[in-house]
Design a protein around this motif. Sequence first.
Motif, short mmCIF file in Angstrom:
data_model
loop_
_atom_site.label_atom_id
_atom_site.label_comp_id
_atom_site.label_asym_id
_atom_site.label_seq_id
_atom_site.Cartn_x
_atom_site.Cartn_y
_atom_site.Cartn_z
N VAL A 62 38.37 37.95 37.44
CA VAL A 62 37.21 37.10 37.14
C VAL A 62 37.07 37.07 35.62
CG1 VAL A 62 34.75 36.72 37.46
CG2 VAL A 62 36.09 37.76 39.29
N VAL A 63 36.99 35.86 35.06
CA VAL A 63 36.92 35.67 33.61
C VAL A 63 35.60 35.01 33.26
CG1 VAL A 63 37.91 34.41 31.67
CG2 VAL A 63 39.41 35.54 33.30
N SER A 64 34.93 35.53 32.23
CA SER A 64 33.68 34.93 31.77
C SER A 64 33.44 35.34 30.32
CB SER A 64 32.52 35.39 32.65
OG SER A 64 31.29 34.89 32.15
N GLY A 65 32.77 34.49 29.57
CA GLY A 65 32.44 34.83 28.19
C GLY A 65 33.64 35.04 27.30
N GLY A 66 34.73 34.36 27.60
CA GLY A 66 35.90 34.46 26.76
C GLY A 66 36.79 35.65 27.04
N LYS A 67 36.57 36.37 28.14
CA LYS A 67 37.42 37.51 28.47
C LYS A 67 37.25 37.86 29.94
CE LYS A 67 33.88 40.66 26.66
NZ LYS A 67 33.14 39.68 25.88
N PRO A 68 38.20 38.63 30.49
CA PRO A 68 38.06 39.09 31.88
C PRO A 68 36.91 40.07 32.01
CG PRO A 68 40.35 39.25 31.15
CD PRO A 68 39.51 39.00 29.92
N VAL A 69 36.13 39.93 33.06
CA VAL A 69 35.08 40.89 33.37
C VAL A 69 35.42 41.71 34.61
CG1 VAL A 69 33.26 39.54 32.26
CG2 VAL A 69 33.76 39.18 34.69
N LEU A 70 36.44 41.31 35.33
CA LEU A 70 36.93 42.10 36.46
C LEU A 70 38.39 41.75 36.70
CD1 LEU A 70 36.45 43.99 38.92
CD2 LEU A 70 35.89 41.93 40.23
N THR A 71 39.24 42.75 36.66
CA THR A 71 40.65 42.58 37.01
C THR A 71 41.03 43.80 37.81
OG1 THR A 71 41.13 41.35 34.99
CG2 THR A 71 43.00 42.27 36.16
N LYS A 72 41.36 43.59 39.09
CA LYS A 72 41.49 44.76 39.96
C LYS A 72 42.54 44.53 41.03
CE LYS A 72 38.43 48.17 42.09
NZ LYS A 72 37.02 48.54 42.32
N GLY A 73 43.26 45.59 41.34
CA GLY A 73 44.25 45.54 42.40
C GLY A 73 43.78 46.29 43.63
N TYR A 74 44.28 45.88 44.78
CA TYR A 74 43.88 46.48 46.06
C TYR A 74 45.11 46.67 46.94
CZ TYR A 74 39.22 44.86 44.66
OH TYR A 74 38.04 44.64 43.97
N PRO A 341 34.39 25.20 33.91
CA PRO A 341 34.19 25.18 32.45
C PRO A 341 32.73 25.15 32.03
CG PRO A 341 35.95 23.67 33.10
CD PRO A 341 35.29 24.12 34.35
N ALA A 342 31.88 24.44 32.76
CA ALA A 342 30.47 24.34 32.38
C ALA A 342 29.76 25.68 32.46
CB ALA A 342 29.76 23.32 33.27
N HIS A 343 30.31 26.60 33.23
CA HIS A 343 29.71 27.92 33.39
C HIS A 343 30.58 29.02 32.79
CE1 HIS A 343 26.58 26.30 36.03
NE2 HIS A 343 27.53 25.57 36.58
N ASP A 344 31.62 28.60 32.06
CA ASP A 344 32.50 29.56 31.39
C ASP A 344 33.01 30.61 32.37
OD1 ASP A 344 33.91 30.63 29.31
OD2 ASP A 344 32.25 31.82 28.52
N LEU A 345 33.47 30.15 33.53
CA LEU A 345 33.86 31.05 34.60
C LEU A 345 35.21 30.65 35.18
CD1 LEU A 345 33.11 33.34 36.63
CD2 LEU A 345 32.00 31.58 38.03
N GLY A 346 36.06 31.62 35.41
CA GLY A 346 37.34 31.40 36.07
C GLY A 346 37.63 32.53 37.04
N VAL A 347 38.22 32.21 38.18
CA VAL A 347 38.52 33.22 39.21
C VAL A 347 39.92 32.99 39.73
CG1 VAL A 347 37.75 34.32 41.34
CG2 VAL A 347 36.08 33.15 39.89
N PHE A 348 40.66 34.09 39.90
CA PHE A 348 42.00 34.05 40.47
C PHE A 348 42.09 35.13 41.54
CE2 PHE A 348 46.21 36.18 40.41
CZ PHE A 348 47.01 35.15 40.88
N VAL A 349 42.63 34.76 42.72
CA VAL A 349 42.80 35.68 43.84
C VAL A 349 44.20 35.51 44.40
CG1 VAL A 349 41.99 36.34 46.14
CG2 VAL A 349 40.34 35.55 44.44
N VAL A 350 44.87 36.62 44.71
CA VAL A 350 46.21 36.52 45.29
C VAL A 350 46.40 37.63 46.33
CG1 VAL A 350 47.28 37.94 43.48
CG2 VAL A 350 48.68 36.30 44.78
#
Length: 641
Positions: A62-74, A341-350
């Motif tokens: 999860v990316v916000s504010g110009g950097k990742p705020v959560l990057t986690k493996g399971y 982009p309007a909320h400065d938010l990006g999410v990636f799930v795999v």
Amino acid sequence: MRTQPIRALATLAATLTISTTALLSGAADTHAAAPPALESLVDTAVTGYLKDDRIPGAAVTVVSGGKPVLTKGYGVADVRTRAPVDAERTGFFLGSLAKLFTAQSASRLVAAGAIDPTADIGDHLREAAVPDTHPGSPVTLDHLLTHTAGFDSDLVGRNKASAEDVEPLAEGLTSRRPPRVRAPGQIAAYDNYGYALAGQLVADVAGQDFPAYVETRILRPLGMTHSTFAQPQPPRIARDLARGYRPDGASGWTEAKGQYGAWSPAGPGAVSTAGDMGRWLTDQLIADSPANRLMQQVHYRQDPRLPGLGYGYEEWRSGGRTGWFKDGDIPGFHSTLLLLPAHDLGVFVVFNGDGTDGRAALDGRHLIDRIVDHLVPPRPATPEGPRPSADPALATYTGSYRAARVSRSSLMAVEGLVGAVTVDKDGDTGLRTTGLSVDPAQGEQRWIALGEGLFRERGDTGATLAFTGDGLLVSSATPATAYEKLTWRQSPALHTALLGSGLAVAALGAIAYPATAAVRRLRPRSPHPAGARAARAAAAVTGLLAVAFAASLAAVVADANAMMEAVPLGSPMLTAVTGLGTALVVTPLGVAAGAVTAWQRGWWSRTARALFTLTALGCLTLASMVLLYHLVTPPLTWISG
């Protein structure tokens, strides 16, 4: 639509630094903690998906504010070694998310003035050619990147189990080039070949092969050191590569194959990590580059009222929020990405597993929805917008529809037989659809008319669909594929009935004619002419072939996860289906010839001749359906193409 800012998101962005990387087992984080509520939500959701749907592992960014705020493996990257997923190092196959990198590469060249997106791509292609099937309507880069180039879909046998077996991109584009089935710019029809061709265009214009261009112009500048389009991968990436799986039996897994292929700009072979994708998402959000702007703007809409297509992305709308969506599926791996982009938010799930009944792809969508709803709550429904309104043309929308992406020239045409959309009236102001939802478990959807061919799904889901004046159905859930209305002759229900009746008649022949011959041997009578015996033998053989064909086809489609591998990779069972299908085109001709000759020469009684004629008609019906849906070896497909 209007958007609603959320203060909490800005607060999180201002106070958090780098993301965490942890394991399902609860290993200690090596960086600052993620937002507790967000991390708890993701932990609970992902652990539930892995357990309930039998998926080995996953990774989330999860990316916000110009950097990742959560990057986690399971979970685990390899069920044999139990190697845990490391979000920074474990590589996952991206599938169709590779198209985003292809779109970005092409957009860079457009922004630099090296390619005119509205010009004939033939002006730049050196290693591949596009036939002039529609004179005066050349294929352009804009068409390739918006799935409107008009190529047919054919992925049968396109992938490889090993990277060492992959042919060069240019060779892969010319050895099995699908036909152009419609003029470009008319209909959105999800197109893997078009994106592979866009990758070759990038290579020809840039003067370097496509993987090298992506490496030097995108991956390396962004610090994506564990990502690659090279096949085979560099050793430092290959040793940390996750393996993909599908459930096998009550508790086991089978490793999925077929993640490699020449068409890498469309998906096969592309690898990245959750950490690297966080860097890519950050760049998409904060870098105001001409290429990013080109990607994140609508270049084609099938209907002006519904979401459209950017370059690589599909436009996304939900609860007053707008963004850009892309998902990717390849055997054993399923990835999903959303950019707001309007909320400065990006999410990636795999995920590195298909999941029970192929649930992994939907799990990714559901997780992203939960994350977005948590960070950017949907706007409450308001009375603004179209109101329910009677539509006098309601009855004209009913019928059967087929996705425009369905093949017209390959075995993948079977998708049109089993994946059709049906539309029926629902009272005087609504419609009912089946087969339209991206979730196969959701059988029926109900829609309320808003007027002028526009409908909104009942139940406040936010989904919409529209009917265009040229007979297309367009869904907000799938902007990259429109649906074409079918005539009664094209009806999948009719074809299913014909296929089923043909199989039944042929199978009865496999029992009846050998039994008749056996009875005659027990009751001595004057022998039938050799031609009559040959005709009945042909009917019996056709019946046996029909039984074997039906059994083989059932074995292929019984496991949807296995079929996802069998189609692009090929399999002995799939070969058996097409081989038997080819035989079923030939042997009914002998049965038909026998029926004609029986009447000419007076073989058997009138009743026996009539029954044999019905058998011949059933066998010919079966043969026609086998040909129509290309259930034959490739040399015969031209007959029905």
